[in-house]
Design a protein around this motif. Structure first.
Motif, PDB file in Angstrom:
ATOM      1  N   PHE A  31      90.338  64.614  86.781  1.00  0.00           N
ATOM      2  CA  PHE A  31      91.033  64.975  85.553  1.00  0.00           C
ATOM      3  C   PHE A  31      90.037  64.993  84.398  1.00  0.00           C
ATOM      4  CE2 PHE A  31      93.159  63.317  81.665  1.00  0.00           C
ATOM      5  CZ  PHE A  31      93.949  64.433  81.396  1.00  0.00           C
ATOM      6  N   THR A  32      90.041  66.065  83.641  1.00  0.00           N
ATOM      7  CA  THR A  32      89.184  66.202  82.464  1.00  0.00           C
ATOM      8  C   THR A  32      90.062  66.499  81.265  1.00  0.00           C
ATOM      9  OG1 THR A  32      87.360  67.078  83.793  1.00  0.00           O
ATOM     10  CG2 THR A  32      87.255  67.431  81.415  1.00  0.00           C
ATOM     11  N   ARG A  33      90.093  65.589  80.314  1.00  0.00           N
ATOM     12  CA  ARG A  33      90.945  65.765  79.138  1.00  0.00           C
ATOM     13  C   ARG A  33      90.364  66.832  78.210  1.00  0.00           C
ATOM     14  NH1 ARG A  33      95.024  63.168  77.057  1.00  0.00           N
ATOM     15  NH2 ARG A  33      94.805  61.499  78.608  1.00  0.00           N
ATOM     16  N   ASP A  34      91.229  67.724  77.750  1.00  0.00           N
ATOM     17  CA  ASP A  34      90.826  68.721  76.764  1.00  0.00           C
ATOM     18  C   ASP A  34      90.806  68.045  75.395  1.00  0.00           C
ATOM     19  OD1 ASP A  34      90.367  70.890  75.182  1.00  0.00           O
ATOM     20  OD2 ASP A  34      92.076  72.072  75.860  1.00  0.00           O
ATOM     21  N   THR A  35      89.632  67.876  74.826  1.00  0.00           N
ATOM     22  CA  THR A  35      89.498  67.181  73.542  1.00  0.00           C
ATOM     23  C   THR A  35      89.154  68.135  72.396  1.00  0.00           C
ATOM     24  OG1 THR A  35      87.186  66.645  74.063  1.00  0.00           O
ATOM     25  CG2 THR A  35      88.852  64.998  74.617  1.00  0.00           C
ATOM     26  N   ARG A  36      89.544  69.390  72.535  1.00  0.00           N
ATOM     27  CA  ARG A  36      89.280  70.361  71.464  1.00  0.00           C
ATOM     28  C   ARG A  36      90.436  70.328  70.471  1.00  0.00           C
ATOM     29  NH1 ARG A  36      89.056  75.408  75.142  1.00  0.00           N
ATOM     30  NH2 ARG A  36      90.692  74.156  76.084  1.00  0.00           N
ATOM     31  N   TYR A  37      90.423  69.336  69.603  1.00  0.00           N
ATOM     32  CA  TYR A  37      91.509  69.167  68.651  1.00  0.00           C
ATOM     33  C   TYR A  37      91.245  69.941  67.361  1.00  0.00           C
ATOM     34  CZ  TYR A  37      92.589  65.444  71.911  1.00  0.00           C
ATOM     35  OH  TYR A  37      92.871  64.752  73.052  1.00  0.00           O
ATOM     36  N   ILE A  38      92.288  70.113  66.579  1.00  0.00           N
ATOM     37  CA  ILE A  38      92.146  70.722  65.249  1.00  0.00           C
ATOM     38  C   ILE A  38      91.553  69.642  64.351  1.00  0.00           C
ATOM     39  CG2 ILE A  38      93.340  71.782  63.317  1.00  0.00           C
ATOM     40  CD1 ILE A  38      95.553  72.607  65.295  1.00  0.00           C
ATOM     41  N   SER A  39      90.317  69.807  63.972  1.00  0.00           N
ATOM     42  CA  SER A  39      89.561  68.722  63.341  1.00  0.00           C
ATOM     43  C   SER A  39      89.654  68.703  61.817  1.00  0.00           C
ATOM     44  CB  SER A  39      88.085  68.802  63.756  1.00  0.00           C
ATOM     45  OG  SER A  39      87.532  70.057  63.376  1.00  0.00           O
ATOM     46  N   THR A  40      90.486  69.544  61.234  1.00  0.00           N
ATOM     47  CA  THR A  40      90.690  69.518  59.784  1.00  0.00           C
ATOM     48  C   THR A  40      91.147  68.121  59.359  1.00  0.00           C
ATOM     49  OG1 THR A  40      91.392  71.824  59.880  1.00  0.00           O
ATOM     50  CG2 THR A  40      91.888  70.619  57.864  1.00  0.00           C
ATOM     51  N   ASN A 193      91.952  56.632  78.569  1.00  0.00           N
ATOM     52  CA  ASN A 193      91.876  57.859  79.361  1.00  0.00           C
ATOM     53  C   ASN A 193      91.708  57.546  80.840  1.00  0.00           C
ATOM     54  OD1 ASN A 193      91.849  60.776  79.344  1.00  0.00           O
ATOM     55  ND2 ASN A 193      89.693  60.685  79.872  1.00  0.00           N
ATOM     56  N   GLY A 194      91.230  56.337  81.133  1.00  0.00           N
ATOM     57  CA  GLY A 194      90.985  55.959  82.521  1.00  0.00           C
ATOM     58  C   GLY A 194      92.245  55.946  83.372  1.00  0.00           C
ATOM     59  N   VAL A 195      93.356  55.501  82.798  1.00  0.00           N
ATOM     60  CA  VAL A 195      94.602  55.496  83.574  1.00  0.00           C
ATOM     61  C   VAL A 195      95.024  56.923  83.913  1.00  0.00           C
ATOM     62  CG1 VAL A 195      95.401  53.256  82.744  1.00  0.00           C
ATOM     63  CG2 VAL A 195      96.001  55.321  81.461  1.00  0.00           C
ATOM     64  N   TYR A 196      94.783  57.861  82.994  1.00  0.00           N
ATOM     65  CA  TYR A 196      95.107  59.266  83.257  1.00  0.00           C
ATOM     66  C   TYR A 196      94.185  59.850  84.322  1.00  0.00           C
ATOM     67  CZ  TYR A 196      98.331  59.511  79.304  1.00  0.00           C
ATOM     68  OH  TYR A 196      99.390  59.326  78.461  1.00  0.00           O
ATOM     69  N   LYS A 197      92.940  59.431  84.303  1.00  0.00           N
ATOM     70  CA  LYS A 197      92.000  59.938  85.310  1.00  0.00           C
ATOM     71  C   LYS A 197      92.375  59.449  86.703  1.00  0.00           C
ATOM     72  CE  LYS A 197      87.613  60.554  84.263  1.00  0.00           C
ATOM     73  NZ  LYS A 197      87.509  61.994  84.034  1.00  0.00           N
ATOM     74  N   CYS A 198      93.006  58.278  86.769  1.00  0.00           N
ATOM     75  CA  CYS A 198      93.560  57.830  88.056  1.00  0.00           C
ATOM     76  C   CYS A 198      94.805  58.640  88.409  1.00  0.00           C
ATOM     77  CB  CYS A 198      93.918  56.344  87.989  1.00  0.00           C
ATOM     78  SG  CYS A 198      92.527  55.211  87.933  1.00  0.00           S
ATOM     79  N   GLY A 199      95.730  58.719  87.466  1.00  0.00           N
ATOM     80  CA  GLY A 199      97.013  59.353  87.746  1.00  0.00           C
ATOM     81  C   GLY A 199      96.940  60.829  88.028  1.00  0.00           C
ATOM     82  N   PHE A 200      96.024  61.532  87.377  1.00  0.00           N
ATOM     83  CA  PHE A 200      95.926  62.984  87.516  1.00  0.00           C
ATOM     84  C   PHE A 200      94.720  63.411  88.351  1.00  0.00           C
ATOM     85  CE2 PHE A 200      98.205  63.348  83.168  1.00  0.00           C
ATOM     86  CZ  PHE A 200      99.440  63.236  83.781  1.00  0.00           C
ATOM     87  N   ALA A 252     105.010  49.259  83.160  1.00  0.00           N
ATOM     88  CA  ALA A 252     106.165  50.155  83.221  1.00  0.00           C
ATOM     89  C   ALA A 252     105.832  51.512  83.818  1.00  0.00           C
ATOM     90  CB  ALA A 252     106.749  50.340  81.820  1.00  0.00           C
ATOM     91  N   VAL A 253     104.580  51.965  83.652  1.00  0.00           N
ATOM     92  CA  VAL A 253     104.227  53.328  84.062  1.00  0.00           C
ATOM     93  C   VAL A 253     102.947  53.390  84.874  1.00  0.00           C
ATOM     94  CG1 VAL A 253     103.616  55.638  83.260  1.00  0.00           C
ATOM     95  CG2 VAL A 253     105.421  54.371  82.098  1.00  0.00           C
ATOM     96  N   TYR A 254     101.859  52.920  84.325  1.00  0.00           N
ATOM     97  CA  TYR A 254     100.557  53.188  84.920  1.00  0.00           C
ATOM     98  C   TYR A 254     100.353  52.477  86.259  1.00  0.00           C
ATOM     99  CZ  TYR A 254      99.665  54.821  80.148  1.00  0.00           C
ATOM    100  OH  TYR A 254      99.739  55.454  78.934  1.00  0.00           O
ATOM    101  N   HIS A 255     100.911  51.290  86.406  1.00  0.00           N
ATOM    102  CA  HIS A 255     100.738  50.537  87.648  1.00  0.00           C
ATOM    103  C   HIS A 255     101.240  51.325  88.851  1.00  0.00           C
ATOM    104  CE1 HIS A 255     102.014  47.633  90.776  1.00  0.00           C
ATOM    105  NE2 HIS A 255     100.903  47.000  90.437  1.00  0.00           N
TER     106      HIS A 255
END
Length: 356
Positions: A31-40, A193-200, A252-255
């Protein structure tokens, strides 16, 4: 729509989950998070074209989302309720956008829109990326100003100072910023982000590597917090806010849902005590809606939970048990004071938290 490049140099063609609504995993890949946010940025001097101005902007922040939850906590700790209004989408969304299904007629009462997507398209009619929360919208134009969640909370501390409540804590003190930034960097990479990298994770190898990094980091935090009440210094800082929203969702969720199951948070004495200490601190636990959190993850992530069944557990009563962390010293708000009671229209629904 032009092909976009991520922070890792990869394109949307390599990561279709970044541009296809409802897709979170890519088979065979990490899983690679898209970190291209609107930086204004919204600043005191308005150098990006948006000056801090009470009543002009609306924070859109779903309770279910950990990144948005950060902004709800910081807004409350600093007392920005009068200056920065808040809109709260419901816990689920479809492939297109977060929606305001909890509001009368399914529309945000200030922005007058059913979908947060409308505010993104007002900013860029061909906006190519995901419709994320938190987002701050300029009510004078109906367009998103920024969705850069990490910068939003820092700017709440440093740029919105003229609107802080009396007794607001300093969540990003100058003399601790280097250490806070260092801790935040690892916590984001390996825990938030680590929990997401496990989950996804799209492969066993990707999952195994992410799982190892997550638990190495949690063991590091367990050791760090065994002898000090807060992550950096002797009072609550931005670092504590960022870690807390992940810990609140862990059992509640990540485990289970994200397969982060070496052990539960409640089985790690220092981290569990630390999480309970913060949960029982005004501004933290009173922003947590466990029912919305579970509904979001288990219903929206159909690629890893196709049945959309929401589990009944875990038992939440432990969040209110004595933690004993005050014996480590420290003052939660430093030289400041606790925020006042939650506004009636911003309270977590009855039954959605052990506090309600």
């Amino acid at each position: 729509m032009s092909e976009q490049t991520t922070d890792t140099g990869q394109t949307d063609s390599e990561h279709p989950e970044h541009s296809e609504g409802g897709r979170y995993t890519s088979k065979g890949k990490e899983f690679t998070r898209d970190t291209r946010y609107i930086s204004t940025r919204i600043t005191r001097d308005g150098r990006d074209g948006f000056a801090v101005e009470a009543g002009r902007y609306r924070l859109v922040a779903a309770r279910a989302c950990p990144w948005a939850n950060r902004t709800l906590i910081v807004r409350r700790l600093l007392g920005l309720e009068d200056a920065l209004s808040v809109g709260m989408p419901g816990p689920t969304h479809d492939a297109r956008s977060w929606t305001f299904d909890l509001d009368p007629d399914g529309k945000d009462p200030v922005l007058g829109i059913e979908r947060l997507q409308d505010a993104y398209l007002a900013r860029d009619p061909e906006y190519p990326r995901g419709i994320t929360v938190p987002a701050i919208v300029d009510t004078t134009t109906g367009a998103v100003v920024t969705n850069d969640y990490a910068q939003i909370t820092l700017d709440m501390s440093s740029e919105w100072v003229d609107h802080h409540r009396e007794g607001a804590p300093d969540l990003y003190p100058e003399h601790l910023r280097a250490e806070i930034d260092e801790v935040n960097d690892r916590v984001f990479r390996d825990v938030n982000n680590g929990v997401y990298k496990c989950g996804f994770a799209g492969s066993q190898r990707a999952y195994d590597a992410s799982y190892a990094r997550l638990w190495n980091a949690l063991d590091w935090l367990e050791d760090r917090l065994a002898g000090q009440r807060y992550l950096v210094g002797d009072s609550i800082t931005e670092a504590d806010v960022r870690l807390f929203t992940t810990l609140a969702r862990f059992d509640a969720v990540y485990h289970g849902h994200f397969k982060c199951n070496r052990n539960k948070l409640s089985e790690m004495p220092a981290l569990w005590g630390y999480a309970r200490d913060l949960f029982q601190t005004p501004g933290f636990g009173d922003t947590i809606d466990f029912a919305q959190i579970k509904e979001h993850y288990y219903v929206v992530h159909t690629d890893i939970n196709p049945t959309q069944i929401i589990p009944q557990g875990p038992d939440l009563s432990g969040w209110l048990t004595a933690h004993g962390r005050d014996q480590l010293g420290g003052r939660p708000f430093g030289a400041g004071t606790a925020p006042g009671p939650v506004r009636d229209d911003e309270k977590v629904s009855v039954g959605h938290s052990p506090l309600t």
